[in-house]
Scaffold this active site. Structure first.
Site, PDB file in Angstrom:
ATOM      1  CE  LYS A 114       2.563   6.894  -3.632  1.00 44.11           C
ATOM      2  NZ  LYS A 114       1.137   7.169  -3.673  1.00 44.11           N
ATOM      3  CE  LYS A 196       3.083  -0.536  -5.640  1.00 42.95           C
ATOM      4  NZ  LYS A 196       2.225   0.383  -4.884  1.00 42.95           N
ATOM      5  CE  LYS A 199      -2.073   4.232  -9.928  1.00 45.37           C
ATOM      6  NZ  LYS A 199      -3.452   3.889  -9.703  1.00 45.37           N
TER       7      LYS A 199
HETATM    8  P1  TYM Z   1      -3.775   2.595  -5.296  1.00 41.23           P
HETATM    9  O1  TYM Z   1      -4.589   3.527  -6.118  1.00 41.23           O
HETATM   10  O2  TYM Z   1      -2.301   2.759  -5.283  1.00 41.23           O
HETATM   11  O3  TYM Z   1      -4.098   1.099  -5.704  1.00 41.23           O
HETATM   12  C1  TYM Z   1      -5.444   0.641  -5.777  1.00 41.23           C
HETATM   13  C2  TYM Z   1      -5.529  -0.801  -5.326  1.00 41.23           C
HETATM   14  O4  TYM Z   1      -4.694  -1.627  -6.152  1.00 41.23           O
HETATM   15  C3  TYM Z   1      -3.809  -2.388  -5.343  1.00 41.23           C
HETATM   16  N1  TYM Z   1      -2.535  -2.543  -6.044  1.00 41.23           N
HETATM   17  C4  TYM Z   1      -1.935  -3.722  -6.266  1.00 41.23           C
HETATM   18  N2  TYM Z   1      -2.284  -4.980  -5.929  1.00 41.23           N
HETATM   19  C5  TYM Z   1      -1.458  -5.973  -6.305  1.00 41.23           C
HETATM   20  N3  TYM Z   1      -0.302  -5.766  -6.964  1.00 41.23           N
HETATM   21  C6  TYM Z   1       0.096  -4.521  -7.321  1.00 41.23           C
HETATM   22  N4  TYM Z   1       1.234  -4.315  -7.990  1.00 41.23           N
HETATM   23  C7  TYM Z   1      -0.740  -3.425  -6.961  1.00 41.23           C
HETATM   24  N5  TYM Z   1      -0.663  -2.081  -7.156  1.00 41.23           N
HETATM   25  C8  TYM Z   1      -1.768  -1.560  -6.572  1.00 41.23           C
HETATM   26  C9  TYM Z   1      -3.652  -1.566  -4.057  1.00 41.23           C
HETATM   27  O5  TYM Z   1      -3.225  -2.354  -2.981  1.00 41.23           O
HETATM   28  C10 TYM Z   1      -5.045  -1.005  -3.880  1.00 41.23           C
HETATM   29  O6  TYM Z   1      -5.888  -1.942  -3.231  1.00 41.23           O
HETATM   30  N6  TYM Z   1      -4.591   4.461  -0.736  1.00 41.23           N
HETATM   31  C11 TYM Z   1      -5.114   3.615  -1.784  1.00 41.23           C
HETATM   32  C12 TYM Z   1      -6.476   4.057  -2.268  1.00 41.23           C
HETATM   33  C13 TYM Z   1      -7.457   4.264  -1.175  1.00 41.23           C
HETATM   34  C14 TYM Z   1      -8.179   3.268  -0.482  1.00 41.23           C
HETATM   35  C15 TYM Z   1      -8.972   3.962   0.460  1.00 41.23           C
HETATM   36  C16 TYM Z   1      -8.231   1.866  -0.571  1.00 41.23           C
HETATM   37  C17 TYM Z   1      -7.811   5.464  -0.673  1.00 41.23           C
HETATM   38  N7  TYM Z   1      -8.725   5.297   0.331  1.00 41.23           N
HETATM   39  C18 TYM Z   1      -9.839   3.285   1.330  1.00 41.23           C
HETATM   40  C19 TYM Z   1      -9.113   1.192   0.310  1.00 41.23           C
HETATM   41  C20 TYM Z   1      -9.886   1.896   1.233  1.00 41.23           C
HETATM   42  C21 TYM Z   1      -4.161   3.628  -2.957  1.00 41.23           C
HETATM   43  O7  TYM Z   1      -3.383   4.537  -3.127  1.00 41.23           O
HETATM   44  O8  TYM Z   1      -4.320   2.579  -3.794  1.00 41.23           O
END
Ligand code: TYM
Length: 333
Positions: A114, A196, A199
């Protein structure tokens, strides 16, 4: 009673990757797990690790809340809330910053990726972001954290920080376990299936948004990059594109990849993609209908208020304990 915690960032709109890797698991677990309290939140503090437009961010926060419910999360069973409405997340985030080492932060692959995209300077919070994520989890003494593969490194760090803190100050936090979907832990880009599905991809054809128009969704599946070979089989190295589509198919229909491959023996990629396009559309269309009905419904605020109240109760108590352990403030006489 066990606890489950997870969250999603309200940056841009949610993708099919978010649905398969995260939300679909939340819904399944909500129906399967007994004796477990759920805390699912909108990680808005995480969103501002990179620049956001405030009007868009506000809208996206409500949008994620509506999508959680539209995708099947039951507010009677799950505490849904907004991260920034519980100040203890940031408080514990600071304590976690004071537990973690800079070297650990710099090793996080998501940070390394990032940071390359930040043209106006790298915000400090982009570096310290995993300590806030650790706080999100440890604040509630989560036993289980359902996430996609890309969050694995952050979860491992969370476990290390919990253990380090417990060692330094005495047993305080539960060391959480990650929970990853059997299929679909890493849905790939439809344009470059070695990457991956994200978005933040520059190419809109790379991802499917849960709120894309249905015919756009179908076209994105039909035009997904595949190889020039003709057999439908699972081989991530040689046939990354078709393997990704097989994974999406398997995940959305709860079938094994093996049985899908058998079903499509001798059939063309076009036939397979047309069927998958229908499957994805049939999954997403009812979600969109429920979303449209919910997004302006005041009930959404009631749900978020109720979630905030329960989350806050736990968070407040936990922070008192943490401050005491670390030696901050005064002991009440
Ligand atoms: P974020 O917002 O990027 O994504 C949310 C969730 O979606 C999953 N994900 C995917 N799974 C499969 N294939 C993909 N292409 C894909 N893109 C995203 C992510 O693995 C995630 O589970 N840091 C985290 C948010 C967060 C969080 C937490 C999660 C903040 N605090 C505490 C769990 C516990 C994030 O940026 O996810």
């Amino acid at each position: 009673m066990k606890r489950l915690v997870s969250g999603i960032q309200p940056t841009g709109q949610l993708t099919l990757g978010n649905y398969i890797g995260a939300i679909k698991q939340f819904v399944a677990l909500q129906n399967e797990l007994e004796e477990t309290e759920f805390f699912i939140f909108i990680a808005d503090l995480h969103a501002i690790t990179t620049p956001q437009d405030k009007t868009t961010l506000r809208k996206a926060i409500k949008g994620v809340a509506a999508l959680y419910v539209a995708c099947g999360l039951d507010p009677e069973k799950v505490n849904l809330f907004i991260q920034s409405e519980i100040p203890e997340h940031a408080n514990l985030g600071y304590i976690m910053e004071s537990t973690a080492y800079v070297g650990e932060m710099e090793r996080m692959t998501q940070y390394k990726d990032k940071r390359l995209k930040q043209s106006d300077g790298i915000r400090t919070s982009l570096l310290t972001y995993p300590t806030l994520m650790a706080a999100d989890i440890l604040l509630y003494d989560a036993d289980i954290v359902p996430i996609g593969d890309d969050q694995k490194q952050h979860l491992e760090l969370t476990r290390n920080l919990a253990e380090r803190f417990n060692h330094l100050y005495g047993n305080t936090f539960v060391v959480p376990e990650g929970f990853y979907p059997k299929t679909g832990a890493r849905i790939k880009s439809l344009v470059d299936p070695t990457k991956k599905m994200s978005k933040s991809d520059d190419n809109q054809k790379a991802y499917i948004l849960l709120l894309d128009e249905i015919n756009v969704i179908k076209n994105k599946i039909k035009s997904a990059v595949t190889d020039s070979d003709r057999t439908i089989r699972y081989d991530v190295k040689e046939k990354a594109g078709i393997s990704n589509l097989l994974t999406i198919y398997a995940s959305l229909t709860d079938q094994s990849i093996k049985s899908i491959v058998k079903q499509y023996e001798g059939k063309s990629y076009a036939e397979f993609k047309a069927d998958l396009a229908d499957i994805v559309a049939d999954t997403i269309e009812p979600i969109q209908k429920r979303y449209q009905a919910l997004i302006h419904d005041p009930v959404l605020d009631d749900i978020l208020d109720k979630g905030r109240q329960r989350a806050s109760e736990i968070a407040r108590k936990k922070m008192v304990k943490v401050y005491k352990r670390v030696g901050l403030g005064r002991i009440k006489s």
